[in-house]
Design a protein around this motif. Structure first.
Motif, mmCIF file in Angstrom:
data_model
loop_
_atom_site.group_PDB
_atom_site.id
_atom_site.type_symbol
_atom_site.label_atom_id
_atom_site.label_comp_id
_atom_site.label_asym_id
_atom_site.label_seq_id
_atom_site.Cartn_x
_atom_site.Cartn_y
_atom_site.Cartn_z
ATOM 1 N N SER A 1 0.824 -1.202 0.000
ATOM 2 C CA SER A 1 0.000 0.000 0.000
ATOM 3 C C SER A 1 0.863 1.258 0.000
ATOM 4 O O SER A 1 0.561 2.229 -0.703
ATOM 5 N N THR A 2 1.936 1.219 0.773
ATOM 6 C CA THR A 2 2.842 2.372 0.827
ATOM 7 C C THR A 2 3.497 2.625 -0.518
ATOM 8 O O THR A 2 3.622 3.776 -0.964
ATOM 9 N N GLN A 3 3.923 1.551 -1.178
ATOM 10 C CA GLN A 3 4.553 1.696 -2.493
ATOM 11 C C GLN A 3 3.562 2.264 -3.510
ATOM 12 O O GLN A 3 3.917 3.122 -4.322
ATOM 13 N N ILE B 1 3.841 5.736 -5.666
ATOM 14 C CA ILE B 1 3.780 5.820 -7.136
ATOM 15 C C ILE B 1 2.812 6.924 -7.558
ATOM 16 O O ILE B 1 3.109 7.727 -8.454
ATOM 17 N N VAL B 2 1.652 6.981 -6.904
ATOM 18 C CA VAL B 2 0.665 8.011 -7.237
ATOM 19 C C VAL B 2 1.223 9.401 -6.934
ATOM 20 O O VAL B 2 1.087 10.329 -7.739
ATOM 21 N N VAL C 1 -6.462 3.949 -11.797
ATOM 22 C CA VAL C 1 -5.782 2.657 -11.662
ATOM 23 C C VAL C 1 -5.491 2.371 -10.195
ATOM 24 O O VAL C 1 -5.670 1.246 -9.710
ATOM 25 N N TYR C 2 -5.061 3.381 -9.471
ATOM 26 C CA TYR C 2 -4.784 3.208 -8.034
ATOM 27 C C TYR C 2 -6.047 2.805 -7.276
ATOM 28 O O TYR C 2 -6.020 1.921 -6.418
ATOM 29 N N ARG C 3 -7.176 3.418 -7.620
ATOM 30 C CA ARG C 3 -8.430 3.110 -6.939
ATOM 31 C C ARG C 3 -9.017 1.770 -7.362
ATOM 32 O O ARG C 3 -9.909 1.240 -6.698
ATOM 33 N N LYS D 1 -8.354 -0.540 -15.239
ATOM 34 C CA LYS D 1 -7.191 -1.405 -15.352
ATOM 35 C C LYS D 1 -6.045 -0.653 -16.020
ATOM 36 O O LYS D 1 -6.262 0.212 -16.874
ATOM 37 N N ALA D 2 -4.828 -0.995 -15.626
ATOM 38 C CA ALA D 2 -3.653 -0.367 -16.240
ATOM 39 C C ALA D 2 -3.617 -0.683 -17.727
ATOM 40 O O ALA D 2 -3.859 -1.828 -18.138
ATOM 41 N N GLN D 3 -3.325 0.316 -18.518
ATOM 42 C CA GLN D 3 -3.218 0.140 -19.960
ATOM 43 C C GLN D 3 -1.832 -0.389 -20.293
ATOM 44 O O GLN D 3 -0.825 0.251 -20.026
#
Length: 460
Positions: A72-74, A78-79, A136-138, A142-144
């Motif tokens: 979760s921290t990572q 990133i965000v 994507v974080y939420r 989905k990540a492209q």
């Protein structure tokens, strides 16, 4: 390059449409991405690097977020990294000189200005790119994994210059699966022509009236002239920006995309709260989804709601430009919205609709004065003229002349601002086709001879 130009209408757009429709499906996004870069590079080729940097960074961050082994921290890191990169790019190009000017003024320093031109559309594609990372974080998107598809989302030329701000979740599926049929393409052409006519025939012509009034000295400006001027500006900015939004939505349809609406007859609003549900809807939605609600919205008591509203509206103001007037504009609407939520809306529910409408229009027009003048002294003088503070005359011969010579145009603008009536869509296909052909012909005829074709939101 702008949509309301002969170059775009008769060279760029036909070439792109031809290339797009003769290309096989597997390379259609490549065609859109490449032609979007050409569109963007037409005026500022060097700034392609900025957009590509933002695109590559957020594409990479999206892939990092898609790794289920991330803690979760990572993921939060990133965000945060993505937001810092995007806002740093936006801040440097849009706000650096504003900050330097104010530091120089406050501390008597002489730090040289960067004097960099603002990259076209950076306020729009920065917000779009950040929406992708947050979605994507939420887990709402989905990540492209296809870089070309993500690049197409960021650079897509129909909405690159002036929005609407397209959230990734809105068109994620459309990037891979979309269908263009005759009906959708025809609707796109119709919507584009309506937008072009709003911009060229309405906004440009009423903009001439605003230029005349705003270039007049405010010292002896009659009250009526001041009101005529700000009404002209209100119509110009609405038909200018909503016209571009219509053109963008229409272009999207031509290529199989469906963008969300950006305007919904905002001058029919009966409160400022209602107005901001109708004006620049994509920006209001973005701030609601990615700032107001994460800050707590209205869930933690009235004082924190007040804080959240003011944060959102100060940022909304400064988003529009690096100048104190935009900050004041955002603060003005933030304060009005707070009063509406706490007091005014309950009181106004007992009043007739026409009173609520007059109330909203009055506050909207005052707000446009904050927006229109970067020089705060001129802004104050114009507001004083509107209310006759310095004992200006109510009107003079020039006031009556401006009103008389623009009466027909003003009536057309009022009608075009009203909700559509049933009879407007009741004509047969042949009459509708003739009407849109006439609008297109008139718009092109105007552009052929045009010396006045500004785009107010181009600088944002």
């Amino acid at each position: 390059m702008v949509f309301s130009s002969l170059l775009f209408l008769f060279l760029f757009l036909p070439a792109v449409l031809l290339l797009y429709f003769v290309s096989p499906w597997r390379i259609k996004n490549l065609v859109l991405f490449a032609t979007s870069l050409v569109f963007y590079a037409w005026g500022e080729p060097i700034y392609i690097a900025i957009m590509l940097l933002s695109t590559i960074a957020d594409y990479s961050f999206g892939l990092l977020l898609s790794n289920p082994k991330r803690s979760s921290t990572q993921r939060k890191g990133i965000v945060v990294a993505s937001i810092i990169i995007n806002l740093t790019l936006l801040g440097y190009f849009k706000y650096a000189d504003f900050l330097i000017q104010n530091v120089n003024s406050l501390f008597g320093m002489q730090i040289p200005l960067t004097e960099l031109a603002l990259p076209i559309g950076i306020s729009f594609y920065t917000f779009q790119s950040m929406s992708y990372i947050i979605d994507v974080y939420r887990g709402t998107a989905k990540a492209q994994r296809n870089w070309l598809d993500f690049g197409t989302f960021v650079a897509l030329f129909p909405q690159l210059v002036a929005g609407p701000i397209v959230q990734y979740s809105t068109i994620a599926e459309q990037l891979r699966h979309r269908v263009v049929n005759v009906e959708l393409f025809a609707e796109g052409v119709r919507r584009f022509i309506i937008g072009l006519a709003k911009k060229v025939l309405l906004a440009n012509n009423i903009g001439l009236l605003w230029n005349t009034v705003s270039s007049t000295g405010t010292e002896s400006l009659p009250v009526l002239t001041a009101w005529i001027g700000i009404i002209a500006f209100a119509f110009q900015i609405y038909f200018d920006f909503s016209g571009y939004s219509d053109m963008a939505i229409g272009l999207g349809m031509m290529f199989g995309f469906r963008f969300n609406e950006n305007f919904n007859r905002p001058y029919t609003a009966q409160s400022i709260t209602d107005f901001w549900r109708r004006w620049h809807i994509s920006l209001s939605t973005w701030f609601r989804d990615y700032l107001y609600i994460p800050l707590g919205g209205n869930r933690n008591g009235p004082w924190k709601q007040l804080r959240n509203i003011m944060i959102v509206w100060l940022l909304t103001g400064i988003w529009h430009g690096a100048s104190w007037n935009f900050l004041l504009w955002g603060l003005y609407f933030g304060v009005v919205l707070v009063f509406e939520k706490w007091f005014v809306l309950k009181l106004m529910q007992r009043m007739p609709a026409w009173i609520r409408h007059v109330y909203a229009l009055l506050l909207i027009l005052i707000g446009w004065v904050f927006f229109a003048f970067e020089d705060l002294s001129i802004m104050g003088a114009y507001l004083a003229a509107m209310f006759g503070v310095n004992h200006q005359p109510l009107w003079n011969n020039e006031s009556l002349y401006l009103l008389y010579t623009n009466a027909i145009l003003l009536v057309l603008l009022v009608i075009a601002s009203l909700p559509k009536r049933q009879h407007e869509t009741g004509f047969g296909p042949a009459i509708q086709l003739g009407w849109h052909a006439l609008l297109f012909f008139m718009s092109v005829a105007y552009l052929v001879d045009a010396t006045f074709n500004p785009f107010l939101y181009f600088r944002f």
